[in-house]
Design an enzyme around this catalytic site. Structure first.
Site, PDB file in Angstrom:
ATOM      1  N   LYS A 247      24.111 -34.019 -70.515  1.00 26.59           N
ATOM      2  CA  LYS A 247      23.502 -32.323 -70.593  1.00 26.59           C
ATOM      3  C   LYS A 247      24.392 -32.602 -71.231  1.00 26.59           C
ATOM      4  CE  LYS A 247      21.168 -28.666 -68.355  1.00 26.59           C
ATOM      5  NZ  LYS A 247      19.850 -28.616 -69.210  1.00 26.59           N
TER       6      LYS A 247
HETATM    7  C1  LIG Z   1      18.681 -28.916 -69.179  1.00 24.34           C
HETATM    8  C2  LIG Z   1      18.089 -28.978 -70.079  1.00 24.34           C
HETATM    9  C3  LIG Z   1      16.725 -29.276 -69.808  1.00 24.34           C
HETATM   10  C4  LIG Z   1      16.008 -29.055 -68.542  1.00 24.34           C
HETATM   11  O1  LIG Z   1      16.027 -29.493 -67.472  1.00 24.34           O
HETATM   12  P1  LIG Z   1      16.351 -28.942 -66.335  1.00 24.34           P
HETATM   13  O2  LIG Z   1      17.152 -30.082 -65.471  1.00 24.34           O
HETATM   14  O3  LIG Z   1      14.869 -29.545 -65.633  1.00 24.34           O
HETATM   15  O4  LIG Z   1      17.289 -27.820 -66.554  1.00 24.34           O
HETATM   16  C5  LIG Z   1      15.456 -29.731 -70.630  1.00 24.34           C
HETATM   17  N1  LIG Z   1      15.943 -30.363 -71.884  1.00 24.34           N
HETATM   18  C6  LIG Z   1      17.206 -29.842 -71.664  1.00 24.34           C
HETATM   19  C7  LIG Z   1      17.915 -30.397 -73.625  1.00 24.34           C
HETATM   20  C8  LIG Z   1      18.336 -29.426 -71.449  1.00 24.34           C
HETATM   21  O5  LIG Z   1      19.579 -28.781 -71.932  1.00 24.34           O
END
Ligand SMILES: *Cc1c(COP(=O)(O)O)cnc(C)c1O
Length: 327
Positions: free
Chosen positions: A171
């Site tokens: 992330k």
């Molecule tokens: C954060 C995110 C998600 C969703 O992830 P969660 O853990 O459910 O918040 C999906 N795709 C991307 C590109 C993200 O950055």
């Protein structure tokens, strides 16, 4: 600000909370500043988390949803960047709970920890084991669960980053440029959100959220190896669907399956569970929120509101001092 103009009101930035957490301690919002020359390159290696907390009115408690899993993924993202872990999950858990309390949030809220190269080391340097620095912010974030608002989506002409280019499972701030291309294209062309295909031409995810479709009563979602961000909401949703007796397939999804799906929805921390009304102007199902999505949303809502005793281990209370495990 012009009073009485709802648009002007909507654009007013939210007031900032009194505190944030930075470099190991809670500090007043105003005093957490860096020099402007440190802004650009430092962002290259920055990674973050988006975490929701839900207010339980009956118990007067704010419950953080799946904090342990978010902090585990945060540590993984820091690892991908070859930054050293400066704070343990226990320290960050403590910091987040205290920050929510200090900021007096007694409503649905959002928390964002962000890690970047510490010691002013610019992110373009190949530097092993540079200690990461972390700041954490919180803000009010009303839940959209139950709004039944349908998203009209397109399939983007952009391709999702692949694991040998920019690890999609990190992330990372920089990964979001890929997502921005998708959402900008979608908005400019009159859609609410974009769906992105991976380098194999299979469905990956939404720009900032994962995707699930339902065909003939079976839910399907792309595998972890499809270039997706390994979503904690998705993992939660798949577990709940299984419990609800809905068969779940984790497999490649073709673009044209989106055009014949009975139901489809995006899921992620910020967007929660968002039903898709159309893809490339092909109506999904009968153009309303489908029965599986609706039942799932109801179940998910009970879980995050602390009304599902079987799932209380997914919630970390902010105020309660006893019963908080090793997190
Ligand atoms: C954060 C995110 C998600 C969703 O992830 P969660 O853990 O459910 O918040 C999906 N795709 C991307 C590109 C993200 O950055």
């Amino acid at each position: 600000m012009t009073t009485g103009d709802p648009k002007a009101f909507a654009q007013t930035p939210p007031e900032h909370p009194p505190y944030l957490w930075w470099a190991g301690r809670q500090v007043p919002w105003e005093s957490a500043t860096v020099h402007v020359t440190q802004v650009g390159w430092t962002a290259i290696s920055a990674v973050f988390e988006g975490i929701r907390a839900y207010w339980n009115e009956e118990r007067q408690e704010l419950n953080v949803f799946r904090l342990e899993e978010h902090l585990k993924r945060f540590a993984q993202s820091i690892r991908f960047m070859r930054m050293a872990q400066t704070y343990s999950p226990q320290q960050l858990t403590q910091a987040i709970r205290e920050l929510f309390r200090a900021n007096g949030l007694r409503e649905d809220a959002y928390c964002q920890p962000l890690a970047y190269m510490g010691r002013s080391v610019p992110g373009y340097l190949a530097a092993d084991d540079v200690p990461s620095e972390v700041f954490i912010t919180t803000r009010a974030a009303p839940s959209n669960l139950g709004s039944a608002r349908l998203l009209h989506c397109c399939v983007s002409s952009w391709v999702r980053i692949s694991d040998n280019v920019m690890p999609p499972r990190a992330k990372a701030i920089t990964n979001y440029q890929n997502s921005r291309y998708v959402s900008n294209e979608a908005r400019i062309n009159g859609y609410d959100a974009g769906i992105i295909l991976n380098d194999q031409g299979k469905v990956a995810e939404g720009a900032y959220a994962c995707i699930v479709i339902v065909r003939d009563g079976v839910a399907a979602t792309p595998p972890r190896s499809a270039g997706i961000l390994e979503s904690i909401t998705l993992a939660s949703v798949l577990e709940l669907l299984g419990e609800m007796g809905v068969p779940v397939e984790v497999r490649d999804i073709d673009r044209t399956e989106l055009y014949v799906a009975d139901e489809a929805f995006l899921c992620g921390t910020l967007i929660e569970i968002a039903p898709i009304g159309s893809v490339d102007r092909y109506q999904v199902g009968d153009g309303a929120m489908g029965p599986v999505t609706r039942a799932l949303e109801e179940r998910f809502t009970r879980v995050v509101r602390g009304q599902d005793p079987g799932r209380s281990h997914w919630l970390t209370p902010v105020h309660e001092s006893v019963g908080v495990g090793p997190r």
